[in-house]
Design an enzyme around this catalytic site. Structure first.
Site, mmCIF file in Angstrom:
data_model
loop_
_atom_site.group_PDB
_atom_site.id
_atom_site.type_symbol
_atom_site.label_atom_id
_atom_site.label_comp_id
_atom_site.label_asym_id
_atom_site.label_seq_id
_atom_site.Cartn_x
_atom_site.Cartn_y
_atom_site.Cartn_z
ATOM 1 C CG ASN A 1 -0.263 -0.387 2.493
ATOM 2 O OD1 ASN A 1 0.301 -1.472 2.591
ATOM 3 N ND2 ASN A 1 -0.284 0.477 3.495
ATOM 4 C CD GLN B 1 -3.802 -0.053 -1.396
ATOM 5 O OE1 GLN B 1 -4.102 0.482 -2.467
ATOM 6 N NE2 GLN B 1 -4.206 0.441 -0.234
ATOM 7 C CB SER C 1 -10.870 -3.122 1.207
ATOM 8 O OG SER C 1 -11.633 -2.149 1.875
ATOM 9 N N GLY C 2 -13.755 -2.863 -0.622
ATOM 10 C CA GLY C 2 -14.493 -2.090 -1.623
ATOM 11 C C GLY C 2 -14.014 -0.657 -1.781
ATOM 12 C CB THR D 1 -28.213 -8.900 8.956
ATOM 13 O OG1 THR D 1 -28.849 -9.591 10.020
ATOM 14 C CG2 THR D 1 -29.220 -8.606 7.859
ATOM 15 C CB CYS E 1 0.606 10.098 14.774
ATOM 16 S SG CYS E 1 1.041 11.426 15.856
#
Ligand code: PLP
Length: 394
Positions: A152, A180, A200-201, A238, A326
């Site tokens: 990524n 990615q 991941s959408g 669900t 951080c």
């Protein structure tokens, strides 16, 4: 609204208008539960079925090998904890030093519980040594290997096909975080024998909050979310119907448009790279330029801080990211950049530009106009320079 040049698409992407359009009816009239007995719910179930088929076509697998999750972090956690449980207490976990925290943290949790966990190091461009992996598996084949498809931060693409073949040869379970890679590289699980794969959408123009876990038929797997019987007992909860339908549309758009779009995106990225290198001295390109995602450019500007660059560009409407996280009040350099052994004077100055199919020529022109003076100004203020300590940060 003021001008925005959005070059942070590895963090998240905008929802495609076509995706938003197909989701809307499922917030309004088609709100039934796909598991309900009545026809109102059954009608919705048909859309979930169709969506599963489209997602399966995206990576060339069978629809019943697709499990919908809430995000890729859930997919990664499910794959890792599930395989570790299925393999039993003696199993080894082999991962790499440059994985996303969604992989590294579950592996480290398993280590804290007593598992033998190895993080393979990477070389200067972020590649692992596949011979080292082979040796490790010869020694202990009862293992889960989890290695990302593409990084990524740098866009470096791992030799996933080779890693998968090595795992297959030794009977190890192989999971890959392809978050990615999805939409930026062709993924075909009929050719690359992975056991599990996460996506991941929101990284390819579907909304945030929907993920995919591909689970090959017969793969060593245990569910992570326990409860109802949804997803054939592999992920309780669900179904998030609007997001599933939207995700499928994003898969379809990527499947149909990717080959054409990725050539255009790579040309924009290359123009950005050469423009930066021509306009700014003392810049390093991080990652494997010959095996890299089409949309990603990670560069280190020596002697200055990535955060300062990102902050000044943000004021000009340019969105990029740094590799730093951080942590406990201090800015730590990125674990990925550090693992690659980037020189000390460059390690803090790394920034990532990541493009998408909505990135335009004008965006790149704008960055190439605004960035060089920002770099020159920051360098004029920096106490560091070519005289600085050239030791390597490790
Ligand atoms: N894996 C990689 C490689 C990522 O880049 C990300 C998000 O940045 C994730 C996992 C986590 O994805 P999600 O936001 O869907 O949980």
């Amino acid at each position: 609204m003021e001008k925005i040049a959005y070059l942070d698409n590895n963090a998240t992407t905008c929802v495609a208008p076509e995706v938003f359009a197909v989701m809307e009816p499922f917030f309004r009239e088609m709100y039934g539960n796909p598991s309900s007995m009545h026809a109102f719910g059954g009608r919705v179930a048909k859309f979930v079925k169709r969506a599963r088929e489209e997602v399966a076509a995206f990576i060339n697998c069978s629809p019943d090998e697709i499990v919908f999750t809430s995000c890729a972090t859930e997919s990664d956690n499910t794959a890792i904890f599930g395989a570790a449980e299925a393999l039993g207490p003696g199993a080894r976990i082999i991962t790499t030093a440059v994985e996303h925290p969604a992989v590294l943290q579950p592996c480290r949790r398993l280590k804290a519980r007593g598992a033998d966990v190895l993080e393979l190091p990477v070389d200067g461009v972020g590649q692992i040594d596949t011979d080292a992996l082979r040796e490790e598996l010869k020694r202990s084949p009862n293992a889960l290997v989890t290695a990302m498809w593409a990084n990524n931060e740098t866009g470096t693409v791992f030799p996933v096909e080779e890693i998968a073949a090595i795992c297959r040869e030794h009977g190890a379970v192989f999971h890959t975080d392809a978050v990615q890679a999805a939409g930026k590289a062709r993924i075909d699980v009929s050719k690359v024998p992975v056991d599990m794969l996460s996506m991941s959408g929101h990284k390819f123009h579907a909304p945030k909050g929907i993920g995919i876990l591909y689970v090959r038929k017969g793969a060593k797997f245990r569910p992570f979310m326990l409860g109802g019987h949804q997803e054939s007992g592999r992920r309780a909860g669900t179904e998030n119907v609007p997001y599933i339908v939207g995700l499928a549309k994003a898969c379809e758009l990527a499947r149909l448009g990717m080959d054409r779009e990725n050539v255009r995106i790579a040309a924009l990225r290359d123009r950005l790279e050469s423009g930066i290198l021509a306009a700014c001295p003392d810049v390093l390109v991080n990652g494997d330029r010959s095996h890299r995602l089409c949309n990603t450019l990670n560069v280190s500007f020596k002697y200055i801080e990535g955060e300062a660059i990102a902050y000044h560009l943000s004021d000009l409407g340019i969105c990029i990211s740094t590799g730093s996280a951080c942590a406990s009040g201090s800015l730590d350099p990125s674990h990925v950049i550090r693992a690659m052994g980037v020189p000390f004077v460059a390690v803090h100055g790394s920034v990532r530009f990541s493009l998408s199919r909505y990135t335009t020529d004008a965006d790149i022109d704008y960055v190439l106009e605004k960035l060089p003076p920002v770099i020159a100004n920051l360098r004029a203020l920096s106490p560091f320079g070519p005289q600085s300590d050239p030791t390597t940060f490790k």
